[in-house]
Design an enzyme around this catalytic site. Structure first.
Site, PDB file in Angstrom:
ATOM      1  N   GLU A  65       0.818  -1.224   0.000  1.00  0.00           N
ATOM      2  CA  GLU A  65       0.000   0.000   0.000  1.00  0.00           C
ATOM      3  C   GLU A  65       0.842   1.260   0.000  1.00  0.00           C
ATOM      4  OE1 GLU A  65      -0.971  -2.675   1.530  1.00  0.00           O
ATOM      5  OE2 GLU A  65      -3.041  -2.967   0.870  1.00  0.00           O
ATOM      6  N   HIS A 134     -10.503  -5.067   9.759  1.00  0.00           N
ATOM      7  CA  HIS A 134     -10.942  -4.996   8.368  1.00  0.00           C
ATOM      8  C   HIS A 134     -12.223  -4.196   8.237  1.00  0.00           C
ATOM      9  CE1 HIS A 134      -8.081  -7.845   6.807  1.00  0.00           C
ATOM     10  NE2 HIS A 134      -8.755  -8.077   5.702  1.00  0.00           N
TER      11      HIS A 134
END
Lengths: 350, 377
Positions: A65, A134
């Protein structure tokens, strides 16, 4: 402006339409993220895009990322227009330095020389039993940062219109979508509240409006009403509409406003509504402390204190990490029952 | 307190581990070009001396990271580039800014917080940007510029341009995840970017062997990503220039099958430039972690100091006279002095500029669209 009464279009398809239309017109735009190309998108948002645009423009990135977000910032500084997909906004935290320290600051610290016309997009919010790491809802955290714009689509219509605007905007935009809503619209009107029926949830057909966009900073009154202003955005719109349907039977006529963007935040529409209704509830699926809800409440007090007949009630997620168990997670969300209770309370109907 | 293993980097062996080139690029440089390179190094040296002075006079605030000692690294590498090859670096960026051709007046004014600064006083010492000269900054988070470098390389390749991006980092950045992710992504996509390690042996006060595993084997870091590796003596501007000349040529025009080209050609490179910074990490650093006297002496040692080394070489080989060299140094001193004067006399950035350049398309009356300093538009 044409609405299509029997269109069946999923939220994910609307996102894809936006990206496809923009990418066909502007070669500088590319899409990068994990599994966006050969896998056709972890959530099928980018299905078929590799076939149409090829590997140069639809790029499978490794699970890095920091690297691919920062690559997006660097490429944007150079003159390209990246769309960087996070499989989940939960993963954006890994890239925090690039997306909140670099992207929004570049124009300022270069004295206006280098902007960052990148869009960062992905699934935001809890509700799929994905566990605490998440299930992030990032808008409240990031809305602090000057230099960012934040769009939060609540319907397939929003999804297409806001994403096109985001892609065209020369500033960095965070487009906060929702995994829970990606399939909404598969059954047309049936997937939405009756207040959105008649295809009001759908974008116009491309042949009817090839250039459909929704400007930033313009909230939408999804359901007009006289008794209570309900301010919301994203998935929480549907919790609010569910509550509004139930309350209509109790004689409480809510005005439900879909903010669509939080940076910019359209308080004009909110204040106009509060002057009419005198009551305000905010439904915000982030945590309570210093949330967007807190900000809307504060600005409402600043701008319309004398018009309020009660405090502003903000309905948030409960102040806990997202749990796994289905019933616990559902209870944590700002679900319709909590929203209805808040509206009854604020209008002295409890 | 320095230990036996904390030797200055320039005293360690810096022999290139690549096969030596039969013909060195620097052999083709004319005396005038060499004097040009010398002049750029001198400008950096004199400018940085003035920065240090201004900082102690509190005319420059915040953090100020002085490049003295590393001049050959910036000048040698940038001289091997075309003017439109983009560069990005960390916060010790004055050397790169000046080597790139940025106006010393605008750089000094930036640090003085004046409207005539390259970023209108809103960036400061760590954020030198110059669009016309393809200087993409000046970045303050260690390693944070590495993904930006990959982005520049990606954009070049995407546009099918023939450019090379240089991304400078210090040895401290070797330990950041951002560096490793960037190296990996540059390698898998064969990006036209060169990661330039300005290896001065210290991340702030921590000697490299204390913080970086395998610090005596930088090639392994490139090998880990299947990337080309080279190294050079960053105190020797000609050695640096030679190294970058060959690697820039190999990286230029990199293509990648993954990005839709027919073949993988060229590719990124990791260059270990061994150098020394004479001063502390920043102006606030008392250098307790090493013997300051050793570094203070370096500028007088022609076998170490980049400027003195080139001066002695030019004179010994009769490519320049002492008079020409003295002229160059006087010019550098003059330019540095003028930069200070310009900065001193420039007006402060007006308060309205606080609210400009936050957005290209502002959405509220508070934030206004700003105009970049016209020299940098």
């Amino acid at each position: 402006m044409v609405s299509t009464t029997d269109r069946k279009l999923e939220f994910r398809d609307a996102l894809r339409e936006a990206m496809n239309e923009e990418m066909r017109q502007d070669d500088r735009i590319f899409l990068m993220g994990e599994e966006v190309a050969q896998y056709n998108g972890a959530y099928k948002v980018s299905k078929g895009m590799l076939d149409e645009f090829g590997p140069r423009r639809v790029v499978d990135s490794p699970i890095s990322e920091t690297a691919f977000s920062g690559l997006g910032v660097g490429a944007a500084m150079y003159g390209l227009r990246p769309i960087i997909e996070f499989m989940s906004w939960s993963f954006c935290l890994v890239a925090a330095d690039q997306i909140i320290n670099n992207a929004p600051k570049m124009l300022y610290m270069s004295g206006g020389q280098f902007g960052c016309p990148a869009v960062f997009r992905g699934n935001n919010g809890a509700g799929g039993q994905l566990g605490s790491t998440h299930s992030w809802c990032v808008e409240s955290m990031f809305s602090q940062v000057p230099g960012l714009k934040i769009a939060i689509p609540a319907t397939p219509r929003d999804a297409k219109g806001l994403l096109k605007t985001a892609i065209r905007d020369d500033d960095p935009v965070f487009n906060l979508e929702s995994e829970r809503m990606l399939g909404a619209g598969a059954r047309g009107d049936k997937d939405f509240s009756r207040y959105l029926s008649g295809g009001r949830w759908a974008p116009p057909l491309p042949e009817d409006d090839a250039d459909f966009t929704i400007p930033f900073g313009k909230a939408e009154i999804v359901k007009p009403g006289d008794d209570c202003t309900v301010v919301t955005f994203g998935r929480a719109l549907h919790f609010a509409l569910e509550a509004a349907e139930a309350l209509e039977e109790e004689g409480i006529d809510c005005e439900v406003i879909n903010m669509r963007t939080v940076r910019p935040l359209d308080m004009d529409t909110v204040i106009k509504s509060v002057r009419k209704t005198s009551y305000c509830v905010v439904v915000d699926q982030s945590w309570p402390f210093a949330s967007i809800g807190s900000e809307v409440a504060k600005q409402t007090y600043d701008l319309a204190l004398d018009d309020l007949d009660n405090k502003v009630i903000v309905v948030n997620n409960d102040d806990v990490p997202a749990p796994y168990a289905k019933h616990l997670e559902a209870a944590m969300l700002p679900h319709a029952k909590k929203v209805a209770e808040a509206i009854r309370a604020v209008t002295y109907n409890a | 307190m320095s230990t036996a293993t904390d030797q200055p980097m320039s005293t360690k062996s810096t022999k290139s581990k690549q096969a030596p080139q039969a013909i060195r690029a620097s052999d083709a440089l004319s005396p005038q070009q060499k004097l040009d390179m010398l002049g750029r190094m001198m400008l950096i040296r004199r400018f940085e001396e003035r920065c240090a002075q201004s900082y102690t006079q509190t005319k420059i605030g915040g953090f100020c990271h002085i490049y003295i000692g590393q001049e050959a690294t910036a000048v040698g590498s940038i001289y091997a580039l075309n003017q439109d090859d983009p560069i990005v670096t960390a916060y010790r960026d004055h050397g790169h800014a000046l080597a790139r051709g940025m106006d010393p007046n605008a750089c000094m004014a930036e640090m003085y917080g004046k409207i005539t600064g390259c970023a209108k006083g809103k960036g400061g010492s760590m954020h030198m940007f110059d669009k016309p000269n393809a200087m993409f900054g000046g970045h303050a988070i260690v390693g944070g510029q590495c993904p930006l470098g990959a982005g520049l390389g990606f954009a070049i390749q995407y546009n099918r341009e023939d450019k090379v991006a240089l991304c400078y980092l210090g040895d401290g950045a070797l330990n950041q995840g951002a560096f490793h992710e960037s190296m990996n992504i540059a390698a898998i996509w064969n990006l036209p970017v060169i990661y330039v390690l300005e290896n001065n042996g210290y991340s702030m006060g921590t000697a490299i062997h204390r913080g970086t595993a395998g610090s005596d084997n930088m090639k392994a870091k490139a090998d880990a990503y299947g990337m080309r590796y080279d190294e050079c003596n960053g105190m020797d501007v000609m050695d640096t220039y030679d190294c970058f000349s060959r690697q820039v040529e190999l990286t230029r025009g990199s293509t990648s099958k993954a990005q839709g080209f027919d073949q993988d050609k060229g590719g990124p490179c990791f260059i270990n430039v061994v150098t020394d910074r004479y001063m502390g990490h920043s102006m606030s650093d008392p250098q307790k972690y090493r013997d300051k006297k050793v570094y203070d002496q370096m500028k007088k040692d022609g076998s170490i100091d980049p400027i003195l080394r080139l001066v002695e070489d030019l004179i010994d080989t009769k490519q320049a006279t002492q008079e020409q060299i003295d002229d160059l140094d006087n010019q550098a001193k003059q330019q540095a002095m003028e930069a200070v004067k310009f900065a001193d006399e420039s007006p402060d950035t007006p308060l309205e500029e606080l609210f400009t350049d936050v957005y290209v398309n502002p959405f509220d009356p508070q934030h206004k669209k700003g105009e970049p300093n016209p020299d940098f538009a």
